[in-house]
Scaffold this motif. Sequence first.
Motif, PDB file in Angstrom:
ATOM      1  N   GLU A 179      42.558 -11.646  48.154  1.00 44.23           N
ATOM      2  CA  GLU A 179      43.112 -11.717  49.511  1.00 44.23           C
ATOM      3  C   GLU A 179      44.301 -10.770  49.671  1.00 44.23           C
ATOM      4  N   ILE A 180      45.182 -10.777  48.679  1.00 45.85           N
ATOM      5  CA  ILE A 180      46.365  -9.910  48.730  1.00 45.85           C
ATOM      6  C   ILE A 180      45.946  -8.438  48.734  1.00 45.85           C
ATOM      7  N   MET A 181      45.034  -8.087  47.837  1.00 41.94           N
ATOM      8  CA  MET A 181      44.616  -6.690  47.717  1.00 41.94           C
ATOM      9  C   MET A 181      43.824  -6.232  48.933  1.00 41.94           C
ATOM     10  N   ARG A 182      43.064  -7.130  49.533  1.00 41.64           N
ATOM     11  CA  ARG A 182      42.332  -6.791  50.758  1.00 41.64           C
ATOM     12  C   ARG A 182      43.318  -6.474  51.886  1.00 41.64           C
ATOM     13  N   ALA A 183      44.407  -7.242  51.969  1.00 38.73           N
ATOM     14  CA  ALA A 183      45.429  -7.000  53.004  1.00 38.73           C
ATOM     15  C   ALA A 183      46.133  -5.659  52.775  1.00 38.73           C
ATOM     16  N   ARG A 192      43.115 -15.471  45.171  1.00 39.48           N
ATOM     17  CA  ARG A 192      44.327 -15.061  45.894  1.00 39.48           C
ATOM     18  C   ARG A 192      44.604 -13.571  45.714  1.00 39.48           C
ATOM     19  N   LEU A 193      44.366 -13.056  44.501  1.00 36.65           N
ATOM     20  CA  LEU A 193      44.547 -11.615  44.264  1.00 36.65           C
ATOM     21  C   LEU A 193      43.656 -10.802  45.196  1.00 36.65           C
ATOM     22  N   LYS A 220      49.384  -2.778  43.074  1.00 36.72           N
ATOM     23  CA  LYS A 220      49.966  -3.439  41.911  1.00 36.72           C
ATOM     24  C   LYS A 220      51.323  -4.059  42.225  1.00 36.72           C
ATOM     25  N   GLY A 221      52.143  -3.363  42.968  1.00 29.20           N
ATOM     26  CA  GLY A 221      53.477  -3.865  43.283  1.00 29.20           C
ATOM     27  C   GLY A 221      53.446  -5.098  44.163  1.00 29.20           C
ATOM     28  N   VAL A 222      52.694  -5.033  45.258  1.00 31.15           N
ATOM     29  CA  VAL A 222      52.617  -6.162  46.179  1.00 31.15           C
ATOM     30  C   VAL A 222      51.956  -7.364  45.506  1.00 31.15           C
ATOM     31  N   SER A 223      50.849  -7.118  44.810  1.00 36.12           N
ATOM     32  CA  SER A 223      50.151  -8.248  44.179  1.00 36.12           C
ATOM     33  C   SER A 223      51.000  -8.891  43.087  1.00 36.12           C
ATOM     34  N   SER A 224      51.714  -8.094  42.317  1.00 35.80           N
ATOM     35  CA  SER A 224      52.575  -8.650  41.268  1.00 35.80           C
ATOM     36  C   SER A 224      53.673  -9.521  41.877  1.00 35.80           C
ATOM     37  N   ARG A 225      54.322  -9.011  42.890  1.00 39.93           N
ATOM     38  CA  ARG A 225      55.408  -9.741  43.535  1.00 39.93           C
ATOM     39  C   ARG A 225      54.914 -11.051  44.160  1.00 39.93           C
ATOM     40  N   ARG A 226      53.821 -10.973  44.896  1.00 40.68           N
ATOM     41  CA  ARG A 226      53.311 -12.178  45.572  1.00 40.68           C
ATOM     42  C   ARG A 226      52.748 -13.192  44.590  1.00 40.68           C
ATOM     43  N   MET A 227      52.057 -12.726  43.581  1.00 44.29           N
ATOM     44  CA  MET A 227      51.491 -13.658  42.596  1.00 44.29           C
ATOM     45  C   MET A 227      52.602 -14.376  41.839  1.00 44.29           C
TER      46      MET A 227
END
Length: 138
Positions: free
Chosen positions: A42-46, A39-40, A85-92
């Motif tokens: 996928e988030i980071m690719r986006a 999932r990380l 880091k911000g987006v992935s932390s929030r979504r995870m």
Amino acid sequence: MADHGDIRTGRHCVFVLHAHLVFVTKFRHEVFTGPHLKRLEEIMRAVCGDFEVELAEFNGEPDHVHLLVHFPPKVALSKLVNSLKGVSSRRMRQEFPELARHYWRANKLWSGSYFAGSVGGAPLSVLRKYIEQQNRPA
């Protein structure tokens, strides 16, 4: 932006810029399992897509992740890292509430620091020699 293998072109430049990024979890806690890393990625690719950055490689271990990014010169790596880091932390934290036990004290998934290294191209010694051998006018 045109793409010719690793060489990319913008409106006024031709470039090959790659960086190796490493993000470590807060307190170096062993947080990630296979599904978390999937999932990380996928988030980071986006997020990279939003910056017109190519996420060339991604992998990780329970307490850190590695990214190889191919980025245009208009992208400041510090801004890309902040967003990743911000987006992935929030979504995870939203999608995997069980991660809370690892970050409850700081309410953060990632350590405040990160590693960024430039990669690719000729070694520095070869570049120095090439520049020294230029025909400088007298």
